[in-house]
Design a protein around this motif. Structure first.
Motif, PDB file in Angstrom:
ATOM      1  N   ILE A 110       0.841  -1.200   0.000  1.00 16.84           N
ATOM      2  CA  ILE A 110       0.000   0.000   0.000  1.00 16.84           C
ATOM      3  C   ILE A 110       0.876   1.249   0.000  1.00 16.84           C
ATOM      4  O   ILE A 110       0.651   2.188  -0.776  1.00 16.84           O
ATOM      5  N   PHE A 111       1.878   1.263   0.850  1.00 10.62           N
ATOM      6  CA  PHE A 111       2.779   2.414   0.960  1.00 10.62           C
ATOM      7  C   PHE A 111       3.498   2.671  -0.359  1.00 10.62           C
ATOM      8  O   PHE A 111       3.554   3.810  -0.837  1.00 10.62           O
ATOM      9  N   TYR A 112       4.011   1.637  -0.974  1.00  8.85           N
ATOM     10  CA  TYR A 112       4.745   1.799  -2.230  1.00  8.85           C
ATOM     11  C   TYR A 112       3.832   2.352  -3.326  1.00  8.85           C
ATOM     12  O   TYR A 112       4.243   3.212  -4.117  1.00  8.85           O
ATOM     13  N   GLY A 113       2.600   1.899  -3.365  1.00  6.55           N
ATOM     14  CA  GLY A 113       1.648   2.453  -4.320  1.00  6.55           C
ATOM     15  C   GLY A 113       1.447   3.944  -4.115  1.00  6.55           C
ATOM     16  O   GLY A 113       1.356   4.717  -5.080  1.00  6.55           O
ATOM     17  N   LYS A 114       1.402   4.357  -2.859  1.00  9.17           N
ATOM     18  CA  LYS A 114       1.261   5.780  -2.544  1.00  9.17           C
ATOM     19  C   LYS A 114       2.500   6.568  -3.002  1.00  9.17           C
ATOM     20  O   LYS A 114       2.377   7.671  -3.534  1.00  9.17           O
ATOM     21  N   LEU A 115       3.678   6.007  -2.780  1.00 13.12           N
ATOM     22  CA  LEU A 115       4.915   6.687  -3.191  1.00 13.12           C
ATOM     23  C   LEU A 115       4.944   6.913  -4.690  1.00 13.12           C
ATOM     24  O   LEU A 115       5.303   7.996  -5.164  1.00 13.12           O
ATOM     25  N   LEU A 116       4.570   5.882  -5.444  1.00 10.56           N
ATOM     26  CA  LEU A 116       4.603   5.965  -6.904  1.00 10.56           C
ATOM     27  C   LEU A 116       3.600   6.976  -7.454  1.00 10.56           C
ATOM     28  O   LEU A 116       3.832   7.573  -8.504  1.00 10.56           O
ATOM     29  N   ALA A 117       2.484   7.164  -6.739  1.00 15.73           N
ATOM     30  CA  ALA A 117       1.422   8.048  -7.216  1.00 15.73           C
ATOM     31  C   ALA A 117       1.561   9.487  -6.738  1.00 15.73           C
ATOM     32  O   ALA A 117       0.883  10.372  -7.256  1.00 15.73           O
ATOM     33  N   ASP A 118       2.423   9.729  -5.778  1.00 13.98           N
ATOM     34  CA  ASP A 118       2.499  11.050  -5.160  1.00 13.98           C
ATOM     35  C   ASP A 118       3.354  12.019  -5.987  1.00 13.98           C
ATOM     36  O   ASP A 118       4.515  11.711  -6.277  1.00 13.98           O
TER      37      ASP A 118
ATOM     38  N   VAL B 209       4.837  14.763  -5.166  1.00 15.81           N
ATOM     39  CA  VAL B 209       6.024  15.249  -4.439  1.00 15.81           C
ATOM     40  C   VAL B 209       7.133  14.198  -4.464  1.00 15.81           C
ATOM     41  O   VAL B 209       8.315  14.526  -4.569  1.00 15.81           O
ATOM     42  N   LEU B 210       6.759  12.925  -4.390  1.00 14.09           N
ATOM     43  CA  LEU B 210       7.747  11.849  -4.303  1.00 14.09           C
ATOM     44  C   LEU B 210       8.060  11.173  -5.638  1.00 14.09           C
ATOM     45  O   LEU B 210       9.009  10.404  -5.729  1.00 14.09           O
ATOM     46  N   ARG B 211       7.274  11.480  -6.651  1.00 16.33           N
ATOM     47  CA  ARG B 211       7.488  10.850  -7.958  1.00 16.33           C
ATOM     48  C   ARG B 211       8.932  10.982  -8.467  1.00 16.33           C
ATOM     49  O   ARG B 211       9.467  10.033  -9.040  1.00 16.33           O
ATOM     50  N   PRO B 212       9.607  12.115  -8.261  1.00 17.60           N
ATOM     51  CA  PRO B 212      10.999  12.191  -8.721  1.00 17.60           C
ATOM     52  C   PRO B 212      11.918  11.142  -8.062  1.00 17.60           C
ATOM     53  O   PRO B 212      12.901  10.723  -8.659  1.00 17.60           O
TER      54      PRO B 212
ATOM     55  N   ARG C 142      21.932   7.359  -2.025  1.00 19.44           N
ATOM     56  CA  ARG C 142      23.014   8.277  -2.358  1.00 19.44           C
ATOM     57  C   ARG C 142      22.652   9.135  -3.567  1.00 19.44           C
ATOM     58  O   ARG C 142      22.168   8.629  -4.574  1.00 19.44           O
ATOM     59  N   HIS C 143      22.834  10.417  -3.466  1.00 18.97           N
ATOM     60  CA  HIS C 143      22.659  11.406  -4.537  1.00 18.97           C
ATOM     61  C   HIS C 143      21.203  11.621  -4.962  1.00 18.97           C
ATOM     62  O   HIS C 143      20.968  12.241  -5.991  1.00 18.97           O
ATOM     63  N   LEU C 144      20.226  11.150  -4.184  1.00 21.51           N
ATOM     64  CA  LEU C 144      18.830  11.425  -4.514  1.00 21.51           C
ATOM     65  C   LEU C 144      18.440  12.872  -4.186  1.00 21.51           C
ATOM     66  O   LEU C 144      17.458  13.369  -4.704  1.00 21.51           O
ATOM     67  N   ARG C 145      19.169  13.493  -3.278  1.00 21.49           N
ATOM     68  CA  ARG C 145      18.931  14.880  -2.885  1.00 21.49           C
ATOM     69  C   ARG C 145      17.496  15.069  -2.362  1.00 21.49           C
ATOM     70  O   ARG C 145      16.724  15.893  -2.849  1.00 21.49           O
ATOM     71  N   ILE C 146      17.157  14.287  -1.367  1.00 21.22           N
ATOM     72  CA  ILE C 146      15.828  14.314  -0.762  1.00 21.22           C
ATOM     73  C   ILE C 146      15.607  15.650  -0.055  1.00 21.22           C
ATOM     74  O   ILE C 146      16.407  16.061   0.787  1.00 21.22           O
ATOM     75  N   THR C 147      14.511  16.328  -0.403  1.00 24.51           N
ATOM     76  CA  THR C 147      14.183  17.619   0.209  1.00 24.51           C
ATOM     77  C   THR C 147      13.447  17.404   1.528  1.00 24.51           C
ATOM     78  O   THR C 147      12.944  16.303   1.811  1.00 24.51           O
ATOM     79  N   ASP C 148      13.328  18.468   2.312  1.00 26.19           N
ATOM     80  CA  ASP C 148      12.557  18.390   3.555  1.00 26.19           C
ATOM     81  C   ASP C 148      11.093  18.044   3.258  1.00 26.19           C
ATOM     82  O   ASP C 148      10.481  17.258   3.986  1.00 26.19           O
ATOM     83  N   GLU C 149      10.539  18.646   2.204  1.00 24.10           N
ATOM     84  CA  GLU C 149       9.155  18.360   1.844  1.00 24.10           C
ATOM     85  C   GLU C 149       8.980  16.888   1.477  1.00 24.10           C
ATOM     86  O   GLU C 149       8.009  16.248   1.893  1.00 24.10           O
ATOM     87  N   GLN C 150       9.904  16.320   0.713  1.00 22.76           N
ATOM     88  CA  GLN C 150       9.828  14.908   0.338  1.00 22.76           C
ATOM     89  C   GLN C 150       9.979  14.010   1.558  1.00 22.76           C
ATOM     90  O   GLN C 150       9.259  13.013   1.691  1.00 22.76           O
ATOM     91  N   ARG C 151      10.891  14.355   2.444  1.00 19.32           N
ATOM     92  CA  ARG C 151      11.091  13.550   3.648  1.00 19.32           C
ATOM     93  C   ARG C 151       9.819  13.518   4.488  1.00 19.32           C
ATOM     94  O   ARG C 151       9.364  12.461   4.923  1.00 19.32           O
ATOM     95  N   GLN C 152       9.203  14.676   4.684  1.00 21.50           N
ATOM     96  CA  GLN C 152       7.988  14.730   5.493  1.00 21.50           C
ATOM     97  C   GLN C 152       6.826  14.017   4.801  1.00 21.50           C
ATOM     98  O   GLN C 152       6.037  13.327   5.448  1.00 21.50           O
ATOM     99  N   ARG C 153       6.724  14.163   3.502  1.00 22.75           N
ATOM    100  CA  ARG C 153       5.646  13.493   2.763  1.00 22.75           C
ATOM    101  C   ARG C 153       5.789  11.974   2.862  1.00 22.75           C
ATOM    102  O   ARG C 153       4.799  11.259   3.003  1.00 22.75           O
ATOM    103  N   PHE C 154       7.019  11.477   2.812  1.00 23.03           N
ATOM    104  CA  PHE C 154       7.303  10.055   2.969  1.00 23.03           C
ATOM    105  C   PHE C 154       6.729   9.551   4.302  1.00 23.03           C
ATOM    106  O   PHE C 154       6.024   8.539   4.339  1.00 23.03           O
ATOM    107  N   VAL C 155       7.015  10.270   5.376  1.00 24.00           N
ATOM    108  CA  VAL C 155       6.524   9.875   6.705  1.00 24.00           C
ATOM    109  C   VAL C 155       5.003   9.927   6.751  1.00 24.00           C
ATOM    110  O   VAL C 155       4.352   9.005   7.248  1.00 24.00           O
TER     111      VAL C 155
END
Length: 147
Positions: free
Chosen positions: A20-28, A30-33, A74-87
């Motif tokens: 379920i979580f992975y499906g959400k990541l793929l569809a979001d 903010v996290l699509r990149p 490594r080198h994904l350059r995760i932003t604060d917004e992406q980190r929070q959206r992940f959680v």
């Protein structure tokens, strides 16, 4: 007190959560990149990691090893917004997967997700090996948030 792994419902429940979580990541948007396309083994690897972290089998360490996880971020350059959206999406997925909703479990899970997302973010921004987070093995999470 049972392990977080047992309390969650073991592999079956954690696999359901990660699917379920992975499906959400793929569809979001903010996290699509960070998750541009479905990878066939991603849910299995997420399940192994969460299971091991919560006191279940050590498949992630045996089959992949922690350096694999560092390389993946490594080198994904995760932003604060992406980190929070992940959680936030992880916490949403808990409800949809029907995992326990007691306060102690949810608090431990949120602490685990917050900690892991911060480690991933630091590793994603590391310019050199010296900039990597010092964690070098799958953390063993307990009810009170301690490794």
């Amino acid at each position: 007190m049972p392990s977080l792994y047992d309390h969650a419902g073991g592999d079956e429940a954690l696999h359901r959560l990660e699917e379920i979580f992975y499906g959400k990541l793929l569809a979001d948007p903010v996290l699509r990149p960070l998750f541009p396309a479905r990878r066939p083994d991603h849910v299995k690897h997420l399940t192994w990691f969460t299971a091991e972290s919560f006191g279940g089998p050590d498949r992630f360490s045996r089959e992949l090893g922690f350096p694999y996880l560092v390389r993946e971020h490594r080198h994904l350059r995760i932003t604060d917004e992406q980190r929070q959206r992940f959680v936030d999406l992880y916490m949403e997925a808990l409800d949809e997967a029907g995992l326990p909703d007691d306060e102690a479990f949810r608090a431990a899970f949120r602490e685990h997700a917050e900690f892991g997302s911060r480690v991933a973010q630091q590793n994603s921004l590391a310019e050199t090996d010296a900039d990597l987070h010092p964690l070098s093995e799958v953390p063993r999470w307990a009810w009170d948030g301690d490794e």
